[in-house]
Motif scaffolding. Sequence first.
Motif, PDB file in Angstrom:
ATOM      1  N   PHE A   1       3.972  -7.430 -25.434  1.00 16.38           N
ATOM      2  CA  PHE A   1       3.071  -7.523 -26.586  1.00 16.38           C
ATOM      3  C   PHE A   1       3.309  -8.836 -27.335  1.00 16.38           C
ATOM      4  N   GLU A   2       4.584  -9.139 -27.562  1.00 12.06           N
ATOM      5  CA  GLU A   2       4.890 -10.346 -28.332  1.00 12.06           C
ATOM      6  C   GLU A   2       4.474 -11.612 -27.595  1.00 12.06           C
ATOM      7  N   LYS A   3       4.619 -11.595 -26.245  1.00 16.12           N
ATOM      8  CA  LYS A   3       4.291 -12.805 -25.490  1.00 16.12           C
ATOM      9  C   LYS A   3       2.794 -12.937 -25.216  1.00 16.12           C
ATOM     10  N   VAL A   4       2.117 -11.806 -25.012  1.00 12.08           N
ATOM     11  CA  VAL A   4       0.720 -11.882 -24.560  1.00 12.08           C
ATOM     12  C   VAL A   4      -0.275 -11.608 -25.693  1.00 12.08           C
ATOM     13  N   CYS A   5      -0.049 -10.584 -26.469  1.00 14.89           N
ATOM     14  CA  CYS A   5      -1.071 -10.117 -27.413  1.00 14.89           C
ATOM     15  C   CYS A   5      -0.904 -10.714 -28.810  1.00 14.89           C
ATOM     16  N   ALA A   6       0.358 -10.943 -29.210  1.00 10.71           N
ATOM     17  CA  ALA A   6       0.622 -11.234 -30.626  1.00 10.71           C
ATOM     18  C   ALA A   6      -0.071 -12.498 -31.123  1.00 10.71           C
ATOM     19  N   ARG A   7      -0.210 -13.495 -30.215  1.00 11.32           N
ATOM     20  CA  ARG A   7      -0.796 -14.742 -30.710  1.00 11.32           C
ATOM     21  C   ARG A   7      -2.240 -14.535 -31.176  1.00 11.32           C
TER      22      ARG A   7
ATOM     23  N   ALA B   1       0.841  -1.200   0.000  1.00 10.79           N
ATOM     24  CA  ALA B   1       0.000   0.000   0.000  1.00 10.79           C
ATOM     25  C   ALA B   1       0.873   1.245   0.000  1.00 10.79           C
ATOM     26  N   ALA B   2       1.980   1.192   0.777  1.00 16.62           N
ATOM     27  CA  ALA B   2       2.879   2.345   0.838  1.00 16.62           C
ATOM     28  C   ALA B   2       3.482   2.607  -0.531  1.00 16.62           C
ATOM     29  N   ILE B   3       3.873   1.541  -1.231  1.00 14.04           N
ATOM     30  CA  ILE B   3       4.451   1.713  -2.565  1.00 14.04           C
ATOM     31  C   ILE B   3       3.425   2.346  -3.495  1.00 14.04           C
ATOM     32  N   ALA B   4       2.190   1.858  -3.425  1.00 12.49           N
ATOM     33  CA  ALA B   4       1.150   2.390  -4.297  1.00 12.49           C
ATOM     34  C   ALA B   4       0.951   3.880  -4.011  1.00 12.49           C
ATOM     35  N   GLN B   5       1.048   4.264  -2.706  1.00 17.57           N
ATOM     36  CA  GLN B   5       0.783   5.652  -2.348  1.00 17.57           C
ATOM     37  C   GLN B   5       1.887   6.610  -2.769  1.00 17.57           C
ATOM     38  N   ASP B   6       3.145   6.255  -2.474  1.00 15.97           N
ATOM     39  CA  ASP B   6       4.173   7.236  -2.819  1.00 15.97           C
ATOM     40  C   ASP B   6       4.789   6.974  -4.191  1.00 15.97           C
ATOM     41  N   GLY B   7       4.257   5.993  -4.905  1.00 19.85           N
ATOM     42  CA  GLY B   7       4.698   5.754  -6.269  1.00 19.85           C
ATOM     43  C   GLY B   7       6.193   5.533  -6.373  1.00 19.85           C
ATOM     44  N   ASN B   8       6.745   4.753  -5.454  1.00 19.80           N
ATOM     45  CA  ASN B   8       8.188   4.496  -5.449  1.00 19.80           C
ATOM     46  C   ASN B   8       8.588   3.699  -6.686  1.00 19.80           C
ATOM     47  N   ALA B   9       9.158   4.397  -7.686  1.00 21.10           N
ATOM     48  CA  ALA B   9       9.423   3.784  -8.984  1.00 21.10           C
ATOM     49  C   ALA B   9      10.404   2.619  -8.873  1.00 21.10           C
ATOM     50  N   GLU B  10      11.402   2.753  -7.993  1.00 20.50           N
ATOM     51  CA  GLU B  10      12.393   1.689  -7.884  1.00 20.50           C
ATOM     52  C   GLU B  10      11.758   0.387  -7.452  1.00 20.50           C
ATOM     53  N   ARG B  11      10.910   0.466  -6.432  1.00 23.54           N
ATOM     54  CA  ARG B  11      10.265  -0.752  -5.936  1.00 23.54           C
ATOM     55  C   ARG B  11       9.331  -1.318  -6.996  1.00 23.54           C
ATOM     56  N   LEU B  12       8.598  -0.451  -7.717  1.00 26.56           N
ATOM     57  CA  LEU B  12       7.681  -0.941  -8.736  1.00 26.56           C
ATOM     58  C   LEU B  12       8.450  -1.657  -9.832  1.00 26.56           C
ATOM     59  N   ASP B  13       9.620  -1.133 -10.200  1.00 26.19           N
ATOM     60  CA  ASP B  13      10.417  -1.771 -11.228  1.00 26.19           C
ATOM     61  C   ASP B  13      10.817  -3.179 -10.828  1.00 26.19           C
ATOM     62  N   ASP B  14      11.062  -3.359  -9.506  1.00 22.47           N
ATOM     63  CA  ASP B  14      11.435  -4.687  -9.038  1.00 22.47           C
ATOM     64  C   ASP B  14      10.343  -5.698  -9.317  1.00 22.47           C
ATOM     65  N   ARG B  15       9.117  -5.225  -9.403  1.00 18.02           N
ATOM     66  CA  ARG B  15       7.993  -6.148  -9.552  1.00 18.02           C
ATOM     67  C   ARG B  15       7.565  -6.282 -11.007  1.00 18.02           C
ATOM     68  N   ARG B  16       8.337  -5.783 -11.935  1.00 19.13           N
ATOM     69  CA  ARG B  16       7.959  -5.891 -13.346  1.00 19.13           C
ATOM     70  C   ARG B  16       7.993  -7.337 -13.808  1.00 19.13           C
ATOM     71  N   MET B  17       7.057  -7.666 -14.684  1.00 21.23           N
ATOM     72  CA  MET B  17       6.935  -9.050 -15.132  1.00 21.23           C
ATOM     73  C   MET B  17       7.538  -9.264 -16.505  1.00 21.23           C
ATOM     74  N   PHE B  18       7.786  -8.171 -17.242  1.00 20.42           N
ATOM     75  CA  PHE B  18       8.348  -8.294 -18.592  1.00 20.42           C
ATOM     76  C   PHE B  18       9.500  -7.307 -18.722  1.00 20.42           C
ATOM     77  N   LYS B  19      10.426  -7.610 -19.617  1.00 15.79           N
ATOM     78  CA  LYS B  19      11.571  -6.715 -19.797  1.00 15.79           C
ATOM     79  C   LYS B  19      11.148  -5.402 -20.444  1.00 15.79           C
ATOM     80  N   SER B  20      10.156  -5.470 -21.342  1.00 16.60           N
ATOM     81  CA  SER B  20       9.723  -4.261 -22.042  1.00 16.60           C
ATOM     82  C   SER B  20       8.279  -4.438 -22.493  1.00 16.60           C
ATOM     83  N   GLY B  21       7.679  -3.325 -22.904  1.00 16.64           N
ATOM     84  CA  GLY B  21       6.311  -3.391 -23.409  1.00 16.64           C
ATOM     85  C   GLY B  21       6.241  -4.209 -24.688  1.00 16.64           C
ATOM     86  N   GLN B  22       7.277  -4.085 -25.493  1.00 12.12           N
ATOM     87  CA  GLN B  22       7.272  -4.836 -26.754  1.00 12.12           C
ATOM     88  C   GLN B  22       7.322  -6.340 -26.479  1.00 12.12           C
ATOM     89  N   GLU B  23       8.159  -6.726 -25.498  1.00 11.86           N
ATOM     90  CA  GLU B  23       8.231  -8.149 -25.160  1.00 11.86           C
ATOM     91  C   GLU B  23       6.869  -8.644 -24.667  1.00 11.86           C
TER      92      GLU B  23
END
Length: 116
Positions: free
Chosen positions: A47-53, A23-45
Amino acid sequence: MTLGKQLGVSIAALVMLNLSGLAAIAQDGNAERLDDRRMFKSGQEAFEKVCARCHTGRPDAVGPEFFSKGYDADTIKYFVRNGFAGMPAFTESMIDNATLDELAAYVAAQAKGTPQ
Ligand code: HEC
């Protein structure tokens, strides 16, 4: 207190700590912590893994080709989070917000014919 009960209490406390941390991360928008939780390397990746099929324009794809339709990034995000007729909605546990921002920008750039 038995060991079992004590364990249960500490686990419950840990879970609560974790939730308030999120909740604290969501509130102060701590970009570093959010980056740690990223599921894909990039938006393009993502797209290719989820949408392209479903959206490649191939004859066997179930979804329409939409690069040529000129949707802006907000429209793409709306479709992704809410789904659309035969298309399922994708929640934050499937595509995180940071990745979705990039994915939408990537699709919008394709729509404008801007190479990325
Ligand atoms: C399981 C297949 C499937 C996946 C995966 C999928 N879609 Fe779709 N999508 C569809 C279908 C089917 C439609 C058309 C729904 C209709 O018109 O009935 C659609 C429609 C759309 C549209 C509207 C297009 C139009 O002009 O009608 C957009 C934009 C879109 N999808 C974006 C995405 C993005 C971005 C992703 C990846 C996050 C994605 N979709 C993943 C199946 C899928």
